[in-house]
Design an enzyme around this catalytic site. Structure first.
Site, short mmCIF file in Angstrom:
data_model
loop_
_atom_site.label_atom_id
_atom_site.label_comp_id
_atom_site.label_asym_id
_atom_site.label_seq_id
_atom_site.Cartn_x
_atom_site.Cartn_y
_atom_site.Cartn_z
N CYS A 130 0.61 -1.29 -0.19
CA CYS A 130 0.03 0.01 -0.07
C CYS A 130 0.88 1.17 -0.04
O CYS A 130 0.36 2.18 -0.88
CB CYS A 130 -0.87 0.05 1.18
SG CYS A 130 -1.56 -1.52 1.73
N ARG A 149 6.03 -11.50 5.39
CA ARG A 149 5.43 -11.43 6.86
C ARG A 149 6.14 -12.89 7.64
O ARG A 149 6.11 -13.83 7.03
CB ARG A 149 4.07 -11.59 6.59
CG ARG A 149 3.38 -10.39 5.83
CD ARG A 149 1.78 -10.44 5.95
NE ARG A 149 1.55 -9.59 4.97
CZ ARG A 149 0.19 -9.38 4.52
NH1 ARG A 149 -0.76 -10.09 5.05
NH2 ARG A 149 -0.11 -8.38 3.64
N GLN A 185 0.86 -10.88 -3.39
CA GLN A 185 -0.32 -10.54 -3.56
C GLN A 185 -0.93 -10.18 -4.80
O GLN A 185 -0.21 -9.40 -5.46
CB GLN A 185 -0.62 -9.47 -2.43
CG GLN A 185 -0.43 -9.77 -0.83
CD GLN A 185 -0.87 -8.34 -0.28
OE1 GLN A 185 -0.32 -7.56 -0.27
NE2 GLN A 185 -2.01 -8.76 0.72
N ASP A 226 -2.67 -7.75 -5.73
CA ASP A 226 -3.00 -6.34 -4.96
C ASP A 226 -3.46 -5.42 -5.98
O ASP A 226 -3.34 -5.37 -7.13
CB ASP A 226 -1.77 -5.82 -4.43
CG ASP A 226 -2.14 -5.28 -2.80
OD1 ASP A 226 -3.21 -4.79 -2.74
OD2 ASP A 226 -1.20 -4.75 -2.30
N HIS A 263 -4.98 -0.82 -5.57
CA HIS A 263 -5.35 0.19 -5.05
C HIS A 263 -6.23 1.09 -5.64
O HIS A 263 -5.90 1.33 -6.79
CB HIS A 263 -4.28 0.93 -4.09
CG HIS A 263 -3.65 0.10 -3.20
ND1 HIS A 263 -2.64 -0.64 -3.31
CD2 HIS A 263 -4.21 -0.38 -1.73
CE1 HIS A 263 -2.40 -1.57 -2.15
NE2 HIS A 263 -3.04 -1.13 -1.30
N LYS A 271 -15.00 -3.69 5.53
CA LYS A 271 -14.43 -4.69 4.42
C LYS A 271 -15.46 -5.73 4.03
O LYS A 271 -16.26 -6.15 4.83
CB LYS A 271 -13.12 -5.28 4.83
CG LYS A 271 -13.36 -6.24 5.93
CD LYS A 271 -12.10 -6.92 6.17
CE LYS A 271 -11.90 -7.85 7.50
NZ LYS A 271 -11.24 -8.90 7.72
N HIS A 310 -8.34 -0.92 -0.80
CA HIS A 310 -7.29 -2.06 -1.00
C HIS A 310 -8.07 -3.23 -1.46
O HIS A 310 -9.24 -3.51 -0.89
CB HIS A 310 -6.78 -2.42 0.40
CG HIS A 310 -5.94 -1.42 1.20
ND1 HIS A 310 -4.89 -1.06 1.39
CD2 HIS A 310 -6.95 -0.41 1.91
CE1 HIS A 310 -4.70 -0.18 2.12
NE2 HIS A 310 -5.60 0.28 2.52
ZN LIG Z 1 -3.29 -2.17 0.64
#
Ligand SMILES: [Zn+2]
Ligand SMILES: [Zn+2]
Length: 606
Positions: A338, A367, A385, A387, A389, A469, A515
């Site tokens: 992010c 992680r 990910q 991902d 945004h 979410k 996200h």
């Molecule tokens: Zn994010």
């Protein structure tokens, strides 16, 4: 004594003397058949034993045998029976730790010098059958903390002693059946004869209290059902799941490997797995392009200051790896993408006309996961990910959430997933952002779900502190659910990084940030795909679509020619020109689960 009124939720009520037990009340309130099916009752969201005396007016819901809660009570009781059986057979030198019900079964942790063997399982099961047949009642006793300490100390049950010492309450509850008693909150079945079908499944090492520095205990897993048929069905499903285990298939099909020398939780993609992943990535990128996203690439490390600004060091540091020193500046591996996307946002001045901005990235993050929690591709320490945004104006939020949902389901359906469990998580106790923002965002998520015709469950208070979410779980071929997609509205990061755009009114405003990850991570998603398809992938993302075999050496030249032609045409082809019998080669290709549809034949006909 006086009377109290006990009512069934949405049903009859009855007046009974104070201290009547829940079990006695259900005898009055439920039909015979229902009563036999009832194993506990739920009062104010708490499940209690049928032997619980009722002292006040209450409304309750019966907990029935085949409900999730009913099965949990059964399995927890079976865990106690197993613990008794183990101590009956192996003596009190075996120490008991904890034994809860878990999804699909139960376990109990024991301390014993010698390992339990499969032959021990038979003995334990036999003893359990005897205890079950004897129909021993489960009884609950309350005692002072000190009394309980004295009792367990005298028995040398050091784990129980430690648990009691850590308890905040002055009174503790014990559950006993036969001559076994356990520190336990309950609830339990009325007696052991309710346990109709059970099976011990496996034994695994487990650290006491999950702490790698403490004793290694032996965790015996088992399962239990209220009838033999349900148990059999479950055992068959377990057998099928074993055959589909992505770790086993991953090795057999040459997809990926995890090696000690590299490090636990770090995936090496072998050529076929890399091909599979490449196909999924290409498809993913193409779909995002079609849906008006732009692709980003960002680095794997960033200055520690970035993670301070983003709040990760305050809220997420236990998942992050230690800092490294580069030219006297601290850097850290990224646990999320992010802040980098915020960096790209900040690279230019933004106006309300630029929105919505949709940026996606296959971003590899790192992680920390405890070594004991790692599991094949499903739980790893480095993963990619899928991902994205989205930066948008408040008036665009509804459409943007809807668009994400559309793309989300479109992609999951293309991979063959048809059933979804959808959850909407709302504002938790601790949160940032205004109430107005939260309402607006939660409403946008709800509206998008309704517009898409998706049924959903609300998880009250389970949102992230920075916004509400949507979570989507997918169901695989065996009916198992896997956490997959997540869509989160964020009021926090735009604030922390103080990002803005110039509105139509010529003043600065803060954009909304969303996200989202559709597959979650490539590693996990591919792990699920392997199990879902049992390694036989659909043609469009099968790493090998066909293998060309020759019958005798005379065709080698032709095989080479066909191989080269097909490969140049973009087909994923292998050849097997070894001097082996044709049947043997066919068999090997089948074991390799090479797509058996007649692609090649069709092509050659053209
Ligand atoms: Zn994010
Ligand atoms: Zn218990």
């Amino acid at each position: 004594m006086g009377n109290i009124t006990v009512a069934l939720k949405d049903g009859d009520s009855v007046e009974v003397p104070k201290s009547t037990t829940a079990g006695e009340v259900i005898r009055e309130l439920l039909s015979n058949k229902q009563r036999k099916n009832c194993v506990a009752v739920e009062i104010d969201g708490q499940i209690v034993d049928l032997v619980t005396p009722l002292d006040d007016d209450v409304t309750f819901t019966p907990v029935l045998m085949n409900s999730e809660e009913g099965l949990a009570v059964l399995r927890h009781s079976t865990a106690h029976v197993m613990a008794q059986a183990v101590q009956d057979i192996f003596g009190k030198e075996v120490k008991v730790a904890i034994g809860p019900a878990i999804e699909n079964g139960f376990y109990y942790d024991f301390y014993r010098e010698e390992p339990f063997s499969p032959a021990d399982f038979e003995k334990i099961e036999q003893r359990m059958t005897e205890i079950v047949r004897s129909g021993e009642s489960f009884s609950r006793t309350l005692m002072s903390k000190q009394e309980a300490l004295t009792k367990f100390e005298s028995e040398g049950e050091k784990y129980k002693v430690e648990l009691i010492e850590d308890l905040g309450e002055e009174t503790v509850s014990l559950y006993s059946h036969s001559d076994f008693s356990d520190l336990c909150r309950g609830p339990h079945l009325p007696n052991t004869s309710y346990i109709k079908a059970f099976k011990l499944l496996r034994v695994a090492g487990a650290y006491w209290r999950g702490d790698e520095k403490r004793d290694v205990l032996q965790r015996i897993y088992g399962t239990a059902f209220f009838d033999a048929k349900a148990l059999k069905k479950h055992l068959n499903a377990l057998e099928e799941a074993k055959k589909r285990d992505h770790r086993k298939l991953g090795k057999e099909l040459g997809l990926f490997t995890i090696q000690d020398q590299i490090g636990p939780g770090l995936i090496l993609w072998q050529p076929k797995g890399a091909q599979l992943r490449r196909l999924i990535e290409d498809y993913w990128k193409d779909e995002h392009y079609k849906h008006d996203y732009e692709l980003l690439y960002t680095p794997h490390i960033a200055r520690q200051d970035l993670w301070k600004t983003s709040g990760h060091l305050d809220f997420y540091s236990e998942n992050m790896y230690k800092a490294m020193d580069i030219d006297d500046v601290q850097y850290q591996l990224k646990p999320m993408n992010c802040p980098f996307h915020v960096g790209v946002y900040n690279s230019e001045k933004r106006s309300y006309r630029d929105f919505p901005i949709r940026w996606c990235e296959l971003g590899t993050v790192y992680r920390y996961e405890r070594a004991g929690a790692l599991h094949g591709l499903l739980r790893v320490r480095g993963f990619t990910q899928d991902d994205a945004h989205i930066f948008c104006r408040p008036d665009q939020l509804n459409d943007e959430i809807y668009n994400i949902l559309e793309l989300n389901l479109h992609i999951l359906e293309n991979f063959g997933f048809k059933e979804f469990d959808v959850y909407l998580s709302t504002r938790p106790e601790k949160y940032v952002g205004t109430d107005h923002n939260w309402e607006q965002a939660t409403e946008a998520l709800k509206k998008a779900l309704d517009r898409k015709g998706l049924g959903f469950t609300i998880d009250p208070g389970e949102g992230v502190f920075y916004g509400p979410k949507i979570d989507i779980k997918i169901k695989d071929q065996l009916g198992r659910s896997w956490q997959c997609s997540t869509i989160q509205v964020d009021f926090n990061l735009p604030e922390r990084f103080d990002i803005s755009y110039t509105g139509s009114d010529n003043t600065e405003h803060q954009p909304i940030m969303i996200h989202r990850a559709l597959m979650g991570s490539l590693e996990r998603f591919i792990g699920v795909l392997i199990e879902h398809y049992a390694g036989v992938f659909p043609l469009w993302f099968a790493p090998v679509q066909a293998r060309i075999l020759n019958i005798t050496d005379d065709q080698i030249e032709y095989v080479e020619e066909v191989y080269a032609t097909l490969r140049r045409a973009g087909l994923r082809i292998e050849k097997d020109i070894r001097n082996e019998k044709l049947n043997y080669k066919i068999r090997e290709a089948q074991v390799a689960k090479i797509c058996q549809r007649c692609l090649l034949q069709n092509l050659l006909k053209k």
